[in-house]
Design an enzyme around this catalytic site. Structure first.
Site, PDB file in Angstrom:
ATOM      1  N   THR A 112      -1.046  -7.822   6.328  1.00 21.33           N
ATOM      2  CA  THR A 112      -2.078  -8.773   5.893  1.00 21.33           C
ATOM      3  C   THR A 112      -2.341  -8.725   4.392  1.00 21.33           C
ATOM      4  O   THR A 112      -2.471  -9.756   3.743  1.00 21.33           O
ATOM      5  CB  THR A 112      -3.414  -8.494   6.635  1.00 21.33           C
ATOM      6  OG1 THR A 112      -3.166  -8.478   8.045  1.00 21.33           O
ATOM      7  CG2 THR A 112      -4.467  -9.550   6.320  1.00 21.33           C
ATOM      8  N   GLU A 137       6.137   4.283   5.260  1.00 21.05           N
ATOM      9  CA  GLU A 137       4.683   4.115   5.135  1.00 21.05           C
ATOM     10  C   GLU A 137       3.853   5.267   5.688  1.00 21.05           C
ATOM     11  O   GLU A 137       2.813   5.591   5.143  1.00 21.05           O
ATOM     12  CB  GLU A 137       4.249   2.747   5.684  1.00 21.05           C
ATOM     13  CG  GLU A 137       3.811   2.665   7.095  1.00 21.05           C
ATOM     14  CD  GLU A 137       3.213   1.271   7.416  1.00 21.05           C
ATOM     15  OE1 GLU A 137       3.983   0.381   7.770  1.00 21.05           O
ATOM     16  OE2 GLU A 137       1.977   1.113   7.316  1.00 21.05           O
ATOM     17  N   THR A 157      -3.815  -4.175  10.071  1.00 21.64           N
ATOM     18  CA  THR A 157      -3.660  -5.345  10.932  1.00 21.64           C
ATOM     19  C   THR A 157      -3.676  -4.850  12.379  1.00 21.64           C
ATOM     20  O   THR A 157      -4.395  -5.359  13.232  1.00 21.64           O
ATOM     21  CB  THR A 157      -2.334  -6.061  10.613  1.00 21.64           C
ATOM     22  OG1 THR A 157      -2.233  -6.228   9.208  1.00 21.64           O
ATOM     23  CG2 THR A 157      -2.247  -7.392  11.326  1.00 21.64           C
ATOM     24  N   GLY A 181      -7.600  -4.702  12.698  1.00 23.53           N
ATOM     25  CA  GLY A 181      -8.191  -5.696  11.800  1.00 23.53           C
ATOM     26  C   GLY A 181      -7.691  -7.106  12.086  1.00 23.53           C
ATOM     27  O   GLY A 181      -8.416  -8.088  11.890  1.00 23.53           O
ATOM     28  N   TYR A 233     -12.900 -13.277   5.993  1.00 17.25           N
ATOM     29  CA  TYR A 233     -13.250 -11.896   6.357  1.00 17.25           C
ATOM     30  C   TYR A 233     -14.684 -11.539   5.964  1.00 17.25           C
ATOM     31  O   TYR A 233     -15.454 -11.019   6.783  1.00 17.25           O
ATOM     32  CB  TYR A 233     -12.249 -10.923   5.722  1.00 17.25           C
ATOM     33  CG  TYR A 233     -12.636  -9.475   5.855  1.00 17.25           C
ATOM     34  CD1 TYR A 233     -12.451  -8.789   7.063  1.00 17.25           C
ATOM     35  CD2 TYR A 233     -13.208  -8.777   4.792  1.00 17.25           C
ATOM     36  CE1 TYR A 233     -12.823  -7.459   7.199  1.00 17.25           C
ATOM     37  CE2 TYR A 233     -13.575  -7.444   4.920  1.00 17.25           C
ATOM     38  CZ  TYR A 233     -13.377  -6.796   6.128  1.00 17.25           C
ATOM     39  OH  TYR A 233     -13.750  -5.475   6.254  1.00 17.25           O
ATOM     40  N   SER A 287      -8.074  -1.376   5.451  1.00 16.52           N
ATOM     41  CA  SER A 287      -8.956  -2.387   4.836  1.00 16.52           C
ATOM     42  C   SER A 287      -9.987  -2.945   5.814  1.00 16.52           C
ATOM     43  O   SER A 287     -10.937  -3.606   5.393  1.00 16.52           O
ATOM     44  CB  SER A 287      -8.127  -3.550   4.279  1.00 16.52           C
ATOM     45  OG  SER A 287      -7.099  -3.089   3.448  1.00 16.52           O
TER      46      SER A 287
HETATM   47  P1  ATP Z   1      -0.528  -3.071   8.590  1.00 19.52           P
HETATM   48  O1  ATP Z   1      -0.766  -1.696   8.008  1.00 19.52           O
HETATM   49  O2  ATP Z   1      -0.918  -3.128  10.041  1.00 19.52           O
HETATM   50  O3  ATP Z   1       0.825  -3.602   8.273  1.00 19.52           O
HETATM   51  P2  ATP Z   1      -2.189  -4.026   6.401  1.00 19.52           P
HETATM   52  O4  ATP Z   1      -1.704  -2.824   5.648  1.00 19.52           O
HETATM   53  O5  ATP Z   1      -2.021  -5.329   5.730  1.00 19.52           O
HETATM   54  O6  ATP Z   1      -1.529  -4.091   7.850  1.00 19.52           O
HETATM   55  P3  ATP Z   1      -4.961  -3.407   5.905  1.00 19.52           P
HETATM   56  O7  ATP Z   1      -4.864  -4.009   4.555  1.00 19.52           O
HETATM   57  O8  ATP Z   1      -5.236  -1.933   5.965  1.00 19.52           O
HETATM   58  O9  ATP Z   1      -3.711  -3.783   6.794  1.00 19.52           O
HETATM   59  O10 ATP Z   1      -6.110  -4.126   6.752  1.00 19.52           O
HETATM   60  C1  ATP Z   1      -6.064  -5.497   7.036  1.00 19.52           C
HETATM   61  C2  ATP Z   1      -7.374  -5.910   7.682  1.00 19.52           C
HETATM   62  O11 ATP Z   1      -8.441  -5.701   6.754  1.00 19.52           O
HETATM   63  C3  ATP Z   1      -7.459  -7.369   8.055  1.00 19.52           C
HETATM   64  O12 ATP Z   1      -6.904  -7.600   9.331  1.00 19.52           O
HETATM   65  C4  ATP Z   1      -8.960  -7.638   8.005  1.00 19.52           C
HETATM   66  O13 ATP Z   1      -9.596  -7.291   9.218  1.00 19.52           O
HETATM   67  C5  ATP Z   1      -9.452  -6.679   6.930  1.00 19.52           C
HETATM   68  N1  ATP Z   1      -9.677  -7.284   5.592  1.00 19.52           N
HETATM   69  C6  ATP Z   1     -10.380  -6.685   4.599  1.00 19.52           C
HETATM   70  N2  ATP Z   1     -10.435  -7.448   3.508  1.00 19.52           N
HETATM   71  C7  ATP Z   1      -9.744  -8.573   3.790  1.00 19.52           C
HETATM   72  C8  ATP Z   1      -9.442  -9.760   3.056  1.00 19.52           C
HETATM   73  N3  ATP Z   1      -9.881  -9.944   1.806  1.00 19.52           N
HETATM   74  N4  ATP Z   1      -8.682 -10.700   3.655  1.00 19.52           N
HETATM   75  C9  ATP Z   1      -8.231 -10.539   4.896  1.00 19.52           C
HETATM   76  N5  ATP Z   1      -8.493  -9.454   5.648  1.00 19.52           N
HETATM   77  C10 ATP Z   1      -9.245  -8.478   5.119  1.00 19.52           C
HETATM   78 MG    MG Z   2      -1.147  -0.913   6.219  1.00 20.21          MG
END
Ligand code: ATP
Ligand code: MG
Length: 267
Positions: free
Chosen positions: A10, A70, A99, A121, A137, A225
């Site tokens: 995400t 990762e 995510t 998320g 979000y 996140s």
């Molecule tokens: P993964 O590790 O599963 O591949 P990721 O590293 O992209 O995914 P994170 O960045 O840790 O995941 O978290 C993503 C989540 O954080 C989203 O699904 C949402 O719930 C939340 N989030 C926080 N800030 C935002 C934003 N600005 N836009 C979208 N989602 C956000």
């Molecule tokens: Mg991640």
């Protein structure tokens, strides 16, 4: 400039060192080309990349970059951020609510992935959108904070009517399990969003507490996140984790763990 980049499903998290200070920034995954251009524009730079979209980002860079798995990057980053907070922990669980949700046991400086759940998320964003039409979000988090789950979730004490329950009556017996047929049309978006946050927070913490028992540790470090400026999710996760006998810890800038770990490997 040196960059540690965690390109997830995400969000792209970037940790970089500029004039000797550590900086953090993040971008939606749709802006991956913008991130690549920013890195490409730096004449003197070194880069280490991690995350599920690392390969896509690498293919957009015009310079050599190191890639790290990762889970290893996250492990290194968590260690760094723990020390930065002045915490000393030898054995603990790391639950990364990105995510999706990934759970890791850390013992004797080694990490092992011991499980996860598809509730994370992404579920928070997806279910919220489907139920209420809200997509942003920050808006989801803000609105959920003013809603009540009372008409949507069924608690153990509601089932054990007039009788002492064998477990805490305050535990959720069934997320979205209340008799919704009579109230469905009246439910506000705030109530629905609060219930989605509850579902995600309780699932993530329940799975984590079981994983902590399996791993023989009592501290659960929650990162990702999904906790960013999300006091309600932190509250749900904290109370469920404590209720089940473990200690939750939220790392400052924890969502940058993977990026920081990647940065630490830039040579
Ligand atoms: P993964 O590790 O599963 O591949 P990721 O590293 O992209 O995914 P994170 O960045 O840790 O995941 O978290 C993503 C989540 O954080 C989203 O699904 C949402 O719930 C939340 N989030 C926080 N800030 C935002 C934003 N600005 N836009 C979208 N989602 C956000
Ligand atoms: Mg991640």
């Amino acid at each position: 400039m040196i960059f540690g980049i965690d390109a997830g499903g995400t969000l792209i998290k970037v940790a970089y060192a500029k004039n000797g200070t550590l900086q953090f920034t993040k971008f939606p995954i749709a802006e991956i080309e913008k991130v690549a251009s920013w890195v490409n524009e730096q004449s003197e730079s070194r880069v280490c990349i991690t995350g599920g979209k690392a390969g896509v980002l690498l293919s957009l860079l015009n310079k050599k970059a190191k890639e790290i798995m990762e889970f290893e990057a996250t492990h290194l980053g968590v260690k760094f951020l723990l020390e930065r907070m002045g915490r000393v922990e030898d054995s603990y669980l790391v639950t990364n609510v990105g995510t999706g949700t990934s759970i890791h046991c850390i013992e004797n400086n080694r990490q092992e992935r011991i499980g996860g759940t598809g509730v994370g998320g992404g579920t928070l964003l997806g279910l919220s959108h489907l139920l209420t039409g809200v997509t942003n979000y920050e808006e989801i988090v803000r609105m959920a904070g003013t809603g009540s789950r009372d008409r949507i979730d069924l608690k153990v004490k509601h089932i054990y009517e007039g009788k002492e329950p064998p477990i805490s009556g305050e535990l959720t017996a069934s997320n979205f399990g209340n008799n919704l047929f009579s109230v469905a049309a009246e439910l506000s978006r705030e109530e629905l969003l609060a219930a989605v946050l509850g579902l995600v927070g309780e699932t993530v913490s329940t799975v984590s507490v079981h994983a902590a028992k399996q791993c023989g540790v009592s501290t659960i470090i929650y990162i990702g996140s999904s906790f960013f400026e999300n006091p309600l999710l932190k509250e749900v996760v904290t109370s469920y984790t404590v209720l089940r006998g473990a200690q939750p810890l939220f790392l400052e800038n924890g969502e940058f763990s993977g990026a920081v770990g990647a940065l630490s490997l830039v040579k």
